[in-house]
Enzyme design. Structure first.
Site, short mmCIF file in Angstrom:
data_model
loop_
_atom_site.label_atom_id
_atom_site.label_comp_id
_atom_site.label_asym_id
_atom_site.label_seq_id
_atom_site.Cartn_x
_atom_site.Cartn_y
_atom_site.Cartn_z
N PHE A 7 0.82 -1.22 0.00
CA PHE A 7 0.00 0.00 0.00
C PHE A 7 0.85 1.26 0.00
O PHE A 7 1.95 1.28 0.55
CB PHE A 7 -0.92 -0.01 1.23
CG PHE A 7 -1.72 -1.29 1.36
CD1 PHE A 7 -1.41 -2.21 2.35
CD2 PHE A 7 -2.73 -1.60 0.45
CE1 PHE A 7 -2.12 -3.40 2.47
CE2 PHE A 7 -3.44 -2.79 0.56
CZ PHE A 7 -3.14 -3.70 1.57
N ASP A 8 0.23 2.35 -0.58
CA ASP A 8 0.85 3.68 -0.49
C ASP A 8 0.07 4.56 0.49
O ASP A 8 0.56 5.58 0.95
CB ASP A 8 0.79 4.38 -1.87
CG ASP A 8 1.46 3.51 -2.93
OD1 ASP A 8 2.48 2.86 -2.57
OD2 ASP A 8 0.98 3.43 -4.07
N VAL A 9 -1.21 4.18 0.73
CA VAL A 9 -2.09 5.03 1.54
C VAL A 9 -2.71 4.19 2.66
O VAL A 9 -3.17 3.07 2.42
CB VAL A 9 -3.25 5.60 0.68
CG1 VAL A 9 -4.17 6.46 1.52
CG2 VAL A 9 -2.70 6.38 -0.51
N ARG A 62 -4.23 0.69 -3.91
CA ARG A 62 -2.99 0.85 -3.13
C ARG A 62 -3.31 1.48 -1.77
O ARG A 62 -2.43 2.06 -1.12
CB ARG A 62 -2.00 1.76 -3.88
CG ARG A 62 -1.50 1.25 -5.20
CD ARG A 62 -0.47 0.16 -5.07
NE ARG A 62 0.73 0.57 -4.33
CZ ARG A 62 1.68 -0.28 -3.91
NH1 ARG A 62 1.53 -1.58 -4.13
NH2 ARG A 62 2.75 0.14 -3.24
#
Ligand SMILES: C[C@H](OP(=O)(O)O)C(=O)O
Ligand SMILES: [Mg+2]
Length: 283
Positions: free
Chosen positions: A22-24, A225
């Site tokens: 994940f980015d968030v 993501r």
């Protein structure tokens, strides 16, 4: 659909692999980009920024997205109210009033001290005749109200009978505190639902996808993501699943006590940890 949640506490490699998907990360409040998405309507974004930083968690007001802010945006930007019906009657605390002010939405009720009293004989006739009702009220917005009473419920009920739109910041039935549970916002709106023959308010908190759309609209992220992290299955985890996020992570420090709570297979998180700090092992 996830049918088997992965237990990550103590699993260093598993945690590392999970975080790197994940980015968030959307957190309920109770590095990635972090957004604090809370159903607690009693606090404004600024209140939560202050609470988080006092807990040593770096946060800006813009990283907080609460159910009161979600409701204020919905009323000011989405709901089409007649010009003479723009006022909101609030059942709730200052957090709601602050966020309505931030969107320039007129409001009454809420923390008004003149309503913090027992109903009196004269109130019945004044409410029945409409004398004590503000004709510009077009919305009843119900959140967690620590000062709920018969007079405020009577006023809200009569505004609704006069056609006001019924909204809730959130419908959490309980609020975790001191390692047990207390009444939540859903317990405050329940009397109105009963009086209206079961009519539910439109909720603007988790798991409402109106809130997810507003969060995505503001923070612009790839849902695949993004991961929702929270303690409640029917709000946090359902919010992430219905929002099509890449994953959900349940923590056992609030309402959910363990995997027995999702054995029915209805709302199964992608993974779970005993407490949020366990993620540090893999960070
Ligand atoms: C109502 C509140 O919401 P959350 O911040 O967990 O979404 C809570 O349950 O503490
Ligand atoms: Mg929570």
């Amino acid at each position: 659909m996830v049918t088997q949640a992965k237990y990550l506490t103590g699993d260093k490699e598993g945690i590392e692999e999970f975080i790197n998907r994940f980015d968030v990360f959307l957190f309920d409040c109770d590095g990635k980009q972090v957004v604090f998405v809370t159903n607690n309507s009693t606090k404004s974004r600024a209140d939560y920024k202050q609470k988080l930083t006092s807990m040593g968690i770096p946060a800006t007001v813009d990283e907080v997205f609460g159910s009161s802010y979600s409701a204020a945006i919905y009323i000011s930007r989405i709901l089409r109210l007649p010009a003479n019906k723009k006022t909101v009657f609030v059942l709730g605390e200052a957090g709601i009033e602050t966020e309505l002010d931030s969107e320039k939405v007129p409001h009454i009720g809420g923390t008004d001290p003149s309503l913090a009293r027992l109903i009196e004989k004269g109130d019945y006739a004044d409410i029945a005749s409409g004398t004590s009702l503000d004709p510009s009220v077009g919305v009843v917005l119900c959140g967690l109200d620590y000062h709920l009473n018969y007079l405020k419920l009577s006023l809200a009920f009569h505004y609704l009978r006069h056609g006001a739109v019924f909204l809730a910041t959130n419908l959490d039935t309980t609020l975790p505190s001191s390692s047990t549970l207390f009444p939540g916002a859903g317990a405050c709106s329940a009397p109105l639902v009963a009086m209206l023959g079961g009519k539910q308010p439109t909720s603007l908190g988790k798991p409402s996808q109106a809130m997810m759309d507003a969060v995505e609209g503001k923070f612009r992220f790839d849902r695949q993501r993004a991961c929702m992290i929270g303690d409640r299955l029917d709000t946090d985890i359902q919010f992430g699943i219905e929002g099509g996020l890449g994953g959900t992570l349940c923590v056992l420090t609030g309402v959910t006590r363990g995997k027995q709570d999702w054995e029915d297979g209805k709302t199964v998180p992608t993974a779970w940890v005993d407490k949020l700090g366990d993620l540090r092992e893999g960070a």
